[in-house]
Design a protein around this motif. Structure first.
Motif, PDB file in Angstrom:
ATOM      1  N   SER A  69      -2.910   4.337  11.697  1.00  0.00           N
ATOM      2  CA  SER A  69      -3.416   2.896  11.493  1.00  0.00           C
ATOM      3  C   SER A  69      -2.898   2.202  13.090  1.00  0.00           C
ATOM      4  N   ARG A  70      -2.396   2.929  13.940  1.00  0.00           N
ATOM      5  CA  ARG A  70      -2.144   2.156  15.262  1.00  0.00           C
ATOM      6  C   ARG A  70      -3.326   3.113  16.813  1.00  0.00           C
ATOM      7  N   PRO A  71      -2.847   2.406  17.878  1.00  0.00           N
ATOM      8  CA  PRO A  71      -4.210   2.796  18.419  1.00  0.00           C
ATOM      9  C   PRO A  71      -3.253   4.227  19.272  1.00  0.00           C
ATOM     10  N   PRO A  72      -4.489   5.507  19.352  1.00  0.00           N
ATOM     11  CA  PRO A  72      -5.710   5.316  19.657  1.00  0.00           C
ATOM     12  C   PRO A  72      -6.586   5.027  18.192  1.00  0.00           C
ATOM     13  N   TYR A  73      -6.117   5.162  17.434  1.00  0.00           N
ATOM     14  CA  TYR A  73      -7.174   4.797  16.052  1.00  0.00           C
ATOM     15  C   TYR A  73      -7.477   3.701  15.391  1.00  0.00           C
ATOM     16  N   ASN A  94       5.513  20.093   4.066  1.00  0.00           N
ATOM     17  CA  ASN A  94       5.098  20.650   5.329  1.00  0.00           C
ATOM     18  C   ASN A  94       3.516  20.405   5.848  1.00  0.00           C
ATOM     19  N   GLN A  95       2.335  19.997   4.763  1.00  0.00           N
ATOM     20  CA  GLN A  95       0.880  19.443   4.953  1.00  0.00           C
ATOM     21  C   GLN A  95       0.378  19.120   6.066  1.00  0.00           C
ATOM     22  N   VAL A  96      -0.617  19.337   6.995  1.00  0.00           N
ATOM     23  CA  VAL A  96      -1.247  18.759   8.418  1.00  0.00           C
ATOM     24  C   VAL A  96      -2.315  17.337   7.918  1.00  0.00           C
ATOM     25  N   ASN A  97      -1.689  17.171   8.857  1.00  0.00           N
ATOM     26  CA  ASN A  97      -2.915  15.258   8.952  1.00  0.00           C
ATOM     27  C   ASN A  97      -3.370  15.499  10.101  1.00  0.00           C
ATOM     28  N   ARG A  98      -4.549  14.682   9.731  1.00  0.00           N
ATOM     29  CA  ARG A  98      -5.040  13.980  11.248  1.00  0.00           C
ATOM     30  C   ARG A  98      -5.776  13.220  11.036  1.00  0.00           C
ATOM     31  N   CYS A  99      -6.383  12.263  11.791  1.00  0.00           N
ATOM     32  CA  CYS A  99      -6.770  10.832  11.574  1.00  0.00           C
ATOM     33  C   CYS A  99      -8.213  10.881  12.123  1.00  0.00           C
ATOM     34  N   VAL A 100      -9.030  10.427  11.127  1.00  0.00           N
ATOM     35  CA  VAL A 100     -10.591  10.879  10.401  1.00  0.00           C
ATOM     36  C   VAL A 100     -11.262   9.848  10.714  1.00  0.00           C
ATOM     37  N   ALA A 101     -12.797   9.940  11.104  1.00  0.00           N
ATOM     38  CA  ALA A 101     -13.138   8.500  10.602  1.00  0.00           C
ATOM     39  C   ALA A 101     -12.921   8.194   9.253  1.00  0.00           C
ATOM     40  N   ALA A 102     -13.332   6.837   8.696  1.00  0.00           N
ATOM     41  CA  ALA A 102     -12.951   6.014   7.047  1.00  0.00           C
ATOM     42  C   ALA A 102     -14.483   7.091   6.636  1.00  0.00           C
TER      43      ALA A 102
END
Length: 251
Positions: A69-73, A94-102
């Protein structure tokens, strides 16, 4: 014979008898977790409660607010977690996360929900709202990405995180590639066979993917417009190939 479901550009669902397999676009969070964090590719949908889903989301670093929810996203992006919050294995933490297009995340979520509850064009496939239901993942559309190769380069590209910070990746064993009748190459760590059927998934109205946030398995109360927005076409596996370089060869 296995049956696969491919969401064009995003994921595939493959019905394997003992487990159903979902093949995602390799330009996503799933391959980082499956191939480079040793999370594996087989999971169990357990129809979690809202409370359990929220706990899993926070454990993945995707609670609100989160880094996406913060820059650069920011606007137009969502926090995508692997394993999914809809599966039992995410309770390990310990899951992994990634910022992706909605849009990408919503399409993935809608396909999973329809599959879990066997709705729309999944009426005779999927989990039939009967947990526990096992599923596996495979990948497609990723020839340009180093960590989506048979023996991947697992260096973090800067957008792979855990709750505690940037994810550390480990090298893993090689996986197999398969070509579909359409020419698409499928990267299937869990294996597949010639003759297995892949279901291509597309959306009749992609605007719905932008207008609504879709959760990947909390409940089955979507309206008819959302449920019926998905179209499925068959595409069988026709050959074992060496890798992405064989995509569309001879087609």
């Amino acid at each position: 014979m296995k049956q696969f479901l491919l969401l064009l550009g995003i994921l595939s669902l493959l019905s394997l008898g003992s487990a159903d397999t979902i093949a995602f676009n390799c330009n996503s969070n799933q391959v980082g977790g499956a191939k480079c964090k040793n999370w594996g590719t087989t999971f169990t949908w357990d129809r979690p409660s809202n409370r359990t889903s929220e706990q899993r989301t926070r454990g993945a670093g995707c609670g609100r607010p989160n880094r996406c929810s913060r820059p650069p996203y920011g606007s137009g992006y969502q926090c995508d977690e692997y394993p999914f919050k809809s599966v039992r294995e995410s309770d390990r933490g310990n899951q992994v996360n990634r910022c992706v297009a909605a849009r990408q995340n919503n399409a993935q979520g809608q396909a999973l929900r329809n599959f879990y509850y066997s709705r729309g064009e999944f009426r005779n496939r999927g989990c039939h709202n009967q947990p526990p239901c096992r599923l596996s993942v495979a990948f497609s559309n990723a020839s340009r990405l180093g960590y989506c190769q048979s023996r991947p380069n697992c260096r973090n590209d800067g957008n792979e995180y855990t709750r505690s910070g940037p994810a550390r990746r480990d090298e893993v064993q090689e996986s197999e590639f398969f070509r579909l009748a359409s020419g698409t190459v499928l990267f299937a760590p869990g294996g597949a066979r010639i003759g297995d059927v892949v279901y291509h998934v597309s959306f009749r109205n992609e605007t719905l993917l932008e207008e609504r946030d879709v959760v990947d398995g909390e409940n089955d109360d979507d309206d008819d417009a959302v449920v019926e927005n998905m179209q499925v076409d068959e595409d069988p596996i026709v050959a074992v190939v060496e890798g992405w370089m064989d995509e569309n060869e001879g087609f």
